[in-house]
Each structure stands twice: as C-alpha cells, then as structure tokens.
Design a protein around this motif. Structure first.
Motif, PDB file in Angstrom:
ATOM      1  N   ASP A 131       0.835  -1.208   0.000  1.00  0.00           N
ATOM      2  CA  ASP A 131       0.000   0.000   0.000  1.00  0.00           C
ATOM      3  C   ASP A 131       0.869   1.256   0.000  1.00  0.00           C
ATOM      4  OD1 ASP A 131      -2.337  -1.479   0.043  1.00  0.00           O
ATOM      5  OD2 ASP A 131      -2.670  -1.251   2.212  1.00  0.00           O
ATOM      6  N   ALA A 132       1.962   1.209   0.790  1.00  0.00           N
ATOM      7  CA  ALA A 132       2.867   2.359   0.850  1.00  0.00           C
ATOM      8  C   ALA A 132       3.727   2.449  -0.407  1.00  0.00           C
ATOM      9  CB  ALA A 132       3.760   2.259   2.091  1.00  0.00           C
ATOM     10  N   LEU A 133       4.155   1.297  -0.920  1.00  0.00           N
ATOM     11  CA  LEU A 133       5.040   1.297  -2.092  1.00  0.00           C
ATOM     12  C   LEU A 133       4.375   1.900  -3.325  1.00  0.00           C
ATOM     13  CD1 LEU A 133       7.714   0.445  -3.444  1.00  0.00           C
ATOM     14  CD2 LEU A 133       6.665  -1.785  -3.895  1.00  0.00           C
ATOM     15  N   VAL A 134       3.118   1.553  -3.572  1.00  0.00           N
ATOM     16  CA  VAL A 134       2.459   2.033  -4.793  1.00  0.00           C
ATOM     17  C   VAL A 134       2.232   3.548  -4.764  1.00  0.00           C
ATOM     18  CG1 VAL A 134       1.362  -0.186  -5.266  1.00  0.00           C
ATOM     19  CG2 VAL A 134       0.136   1.510  -3.886  1.00  0.00           C
ATOM     20  N   LYS A 135       2.413   4.163  -3.597  1.00  0.00           N
ATOM     21  CA  LYS A 135       2.298   5.619  -3.502  1.00  0.00           C
ATOM     22  C   LYS A 135       3.615   6.325  -3.804  1.00  0.00           C
ATOM     23  CE  LYS A 135      -1.351   5.276  -0.004  1.00  0.00           C
ATOM     24  NZ  LYS A 135      -1.699   5.503   1.430  1.00  0.00           N
ATOM     25  N   VAL A 136       4.696   5.550  -3.972  1.00  0.00           N
ATOM     26  CA  VAL A 136       6.014   6.118  -4.271  1.00  0.00           C
ATOM     27  C   VAL A 136       6.086   6.403  -5.760  1.00  0.00           C
ATOM     28  CG1 VAL A 136       8.501   5.702  -4.284  1.00  0.00           C
ATOM     29  CG2 VAL A 136       7.103   4.887  -2.367  1.00  0.00           C
ATOM     30  N   ASN A 137       6.327   7.653  -6.116  1.00  0.00           N
ATOM     31  CA  ASN A 137       6.401   8.030  -7.527  1.00  0.00           C
ATOM     32  C   ASN A 137       7.507   7.261  -8.246  1.00  0.00           C
ATOM     33  OD1 ASN A 137       4.318   9.921  -7.385  1.00  0.00           O
ATOM     34  ND2 ASN A 137       5.719  11.591  -6.812  1.00  0.00           N
ATOM     35  N   ASN A 138       7.159   6.690  -9.406  1.00  0.00           N
ATOM     36  CA  ASN A 138       8.133   6.016 -10.264  1.00  0.00           C
ATOM     37  C   ASN A 138       8.868   4.873  -9.563  1.00  0.00           C
ATOM     38  OD1 ASN A 138       7.620   7.919 -12.395  1.00  0.00           O
ATOM     39  ND2 ASN A 138       8.968   9.372 -11.345  1.00  0.00           N
ATOM     40  N   TYR A 139       8.189   4.173  -8.653  1.00  0.00           N
ATOM     41  CA  TYR A 139       8.886   3.114  -7.919  1.00  0.00           C
ATOM     42  C   TYR A 139       9.368   1.986  -8.831  1.00  0.00           C
ATOM     43  CZ  TYR A 139       4.966  -0.243  -8.014  1.00  0.00           C
ATOM     44  OH  TYR A 139       3.996  -1.136  -8.408  1.00  0.00           O
ATOM     45  N   THR A 140       8.752   1.843 -10.004  1.00  0.00           N
ATOM     46  CA  THR A 140       9.174   0.774 -10.911  1.00  0.00           C
ATOM     47  C   THR A 140      10.424   1.131 -11.698  1.00  0.00           C
ATOM     48  OG1 THR A 140       7.715   1.592 -12.667  1.00  0.00           O
ATOM     49  CG2 THR A 140       6.827  -0.106 -11.189  1.00  0.00           C
ATOM     50  N   SER A 141      10.807   2.402 -11.696  1.00  0.00           N
ATOM     51  CA  SER A 141      11.965   2.821 -12.494  1.00  0.00           C
ATOM     52  C   SER A 141      13.145   3.304 -11.664  1.00  0.00           C
ATOM     53  CB  SER A 141      11.554   3.914 -13.490  1.00  0.00           C
ATOM     54  OG  SER A 141      10.989   5.024 -12.818  1.00  0.00           O
ATOM     55  N   ILE A 142      12.908   3.682 -10.413  1.00  0.00           N
ATOM     56  CA  ILE A 142      14.025   4.089  -9.566  1.00  0.00           C
ATOM     57  C   ILE A 142      14.687   2.842  -8.985  1.00  0.00           C
ATOM     58  CG2 ILE A 142      12.964   6.307  -9.019  1.00  0.00           C
ATOM     59  CD1 ILE A 142      12.118   5.210  -6.326  1.00  0.00           C
TER      60      ILE A 142
END
Length: 227
Positions: A131-142
């Motif tokens: 739930d917290a991770l999906v709120k991180v901007n661009n988490y799939t690319s950083i």
C-alpha cells in the motif's frame, strides 16, 4: 514412513500461464552444509542461485503471491523482498529496534502500519508495505534501494542497505512470480515449525488465490519411502 512430495503450481501472469515448480524432497542434501538438517529452498535464474531456509521461503513466497494477486509487477516483489532481507532476514520477528515488528520491522507507533497484532500477521504486513510502495512516484523505475527507503524511512537515507540485496531479491522475485519457470526448489525434512511443506502450500493458496491456474493448481504426487 516418510514421503516424497512433488508439488506443482501454475501462476497466471497477465494472459500467460507461467509454471513455477516447487519440489519438496526428503532425503539427499543438495545444499551442502548450508542448512545443517538438509532443509531449505533455492531459486536459480540464469545460473545465479539464492538459498533460503524454509521459514524464510514461506514468507518470500507469500510476498510474491500477494503481489501477483494484487496485479503488481515483479519489480514490486523485488523491492519488498530486498526490504525484508535487510529488515528481518525474511523472518516474522516478534521484536526489533524500539517497537519494530515483523517481516518489515514496521512500528505500531506509526499508525499507518497497524496494531502490533496486525503487523505480526504477514498477510497484513505485506499488504501494508505494498500500500505504501504504490504511492512512491516512479517506484518501478528508480533503484530498488531508493524505493525501499521511500517506504521505510530508515536511518540509512541512501537506501544502500536495501540495494545490497537487489540481485538476490530479483532472482527470488523472478522464480516466485513464475517469470522463470521451474526455478524454485525446496528440501523439507522436518514436520514441525513454520516452514513445512503444508504451511508453504497454505501460503501459496492464501496469497495467489485466483491467480493459480485451476487446471494446474497444486498438483501433488506422493511417493512412499520407508525409513
């Protein structure tokens, strides 16, 4: 009488059925002296192997299963696994620094994670992390470490403590989400403790849910062996 049990399951990833094979064998030690009593699991992808104890493997499988069920990409699994490796060695710890608990050492005093009882439930803790991770901007690319740090807000602001586990986490994620078929194997000798075959199956069923292909779901072959 001990038994050899072969357990196969298929995970639906998008429109592709990717078969991930889990083999539980009682007997020969394929891990050398790593686990002492021959118990343990390994993920092997493109010649790179990562070994875990059975308790760790059950938790790792649940981390991957919940991500698949939620429709999250393998990158999310890699981030979660790297975090759990650093925070708890992928174990559901009953304590830690200050009031930290569980797989991700979440703190009940930080209300977003839930109560102590909730945090000690791996399913709740894993979902809270995602739930917290999906709120991180661009988490799939950083970077994996940067994404983990954005969730955890640990003392290591660089995220390097999480990044050091990136290669192992990616290998486990690939094996456990089915992107690398038949890449995860286990040896289970003991019949007690968290990391038993039955507990692993329960975690997979609980986590993957409808993502397990019905025509392949937990196919079991039992071969008897006398002691």
């Amino acid at each position: 009488m001990r038994t050899l049990r072969l357990i196969a399951f298929a995970v639906i990833v998008g429109t592709i059925t990717a078969v991930a094979l889990v083999v539980w064998k009682e007997g020969s030690n394929i891990f050398g002296n790593t686990f002492g009593a021959s118990d343990g699991c390994t993920a092997t992808v493109e010649g790179y192997g990562v070994s875990l104890e059975t308790d760790q493997s059950q938790n790792a499988a649940l981390i991957a299963a919940i991500a698949v069920q939620r429709g999250l990409p393998p990158r999310a699994v890699s981030i979660a696994l790297a975090t759990a490796m650093q925070e708890s060695k992928i174990l559901n710890l009953p304590g830690g620094d200050a009031d930290s608990l569980g797989l991700f050492q979440q703190r009940p005093s930080v209300q977003v994670w839930g109560t102590a009882k909730q945090i000690m439930n791996p399913v709740h803790a894993i979902n809270a992390f995602y739930d917290a991770l999906v709120k991180v901007n661009n988490y799939t690319s950083i970077g994996i470490g940067a994404a983990a740090q954005a969730v955890q807000h640990s003392a290591d602001s660089s995220g390097e403590s999480y990044q050091q586990h990136a290669s192992d986490a990616r290998t486990l994620a690939s094996a456990l989400t089915g992107y690398s078929p038949a890449a995860f194997t286990c040896v289970v000798v003991g019949d007690s403790g968290q990391g038993t075959a039955d507990n692993m199956i329960g975690s997979l069923e609980q986590g993957y849910g409808s993502a397990i292909s019905p025509q392949h779901a937990l196919v079991e072959a039992v071969l008897g062996r006398s002691e």
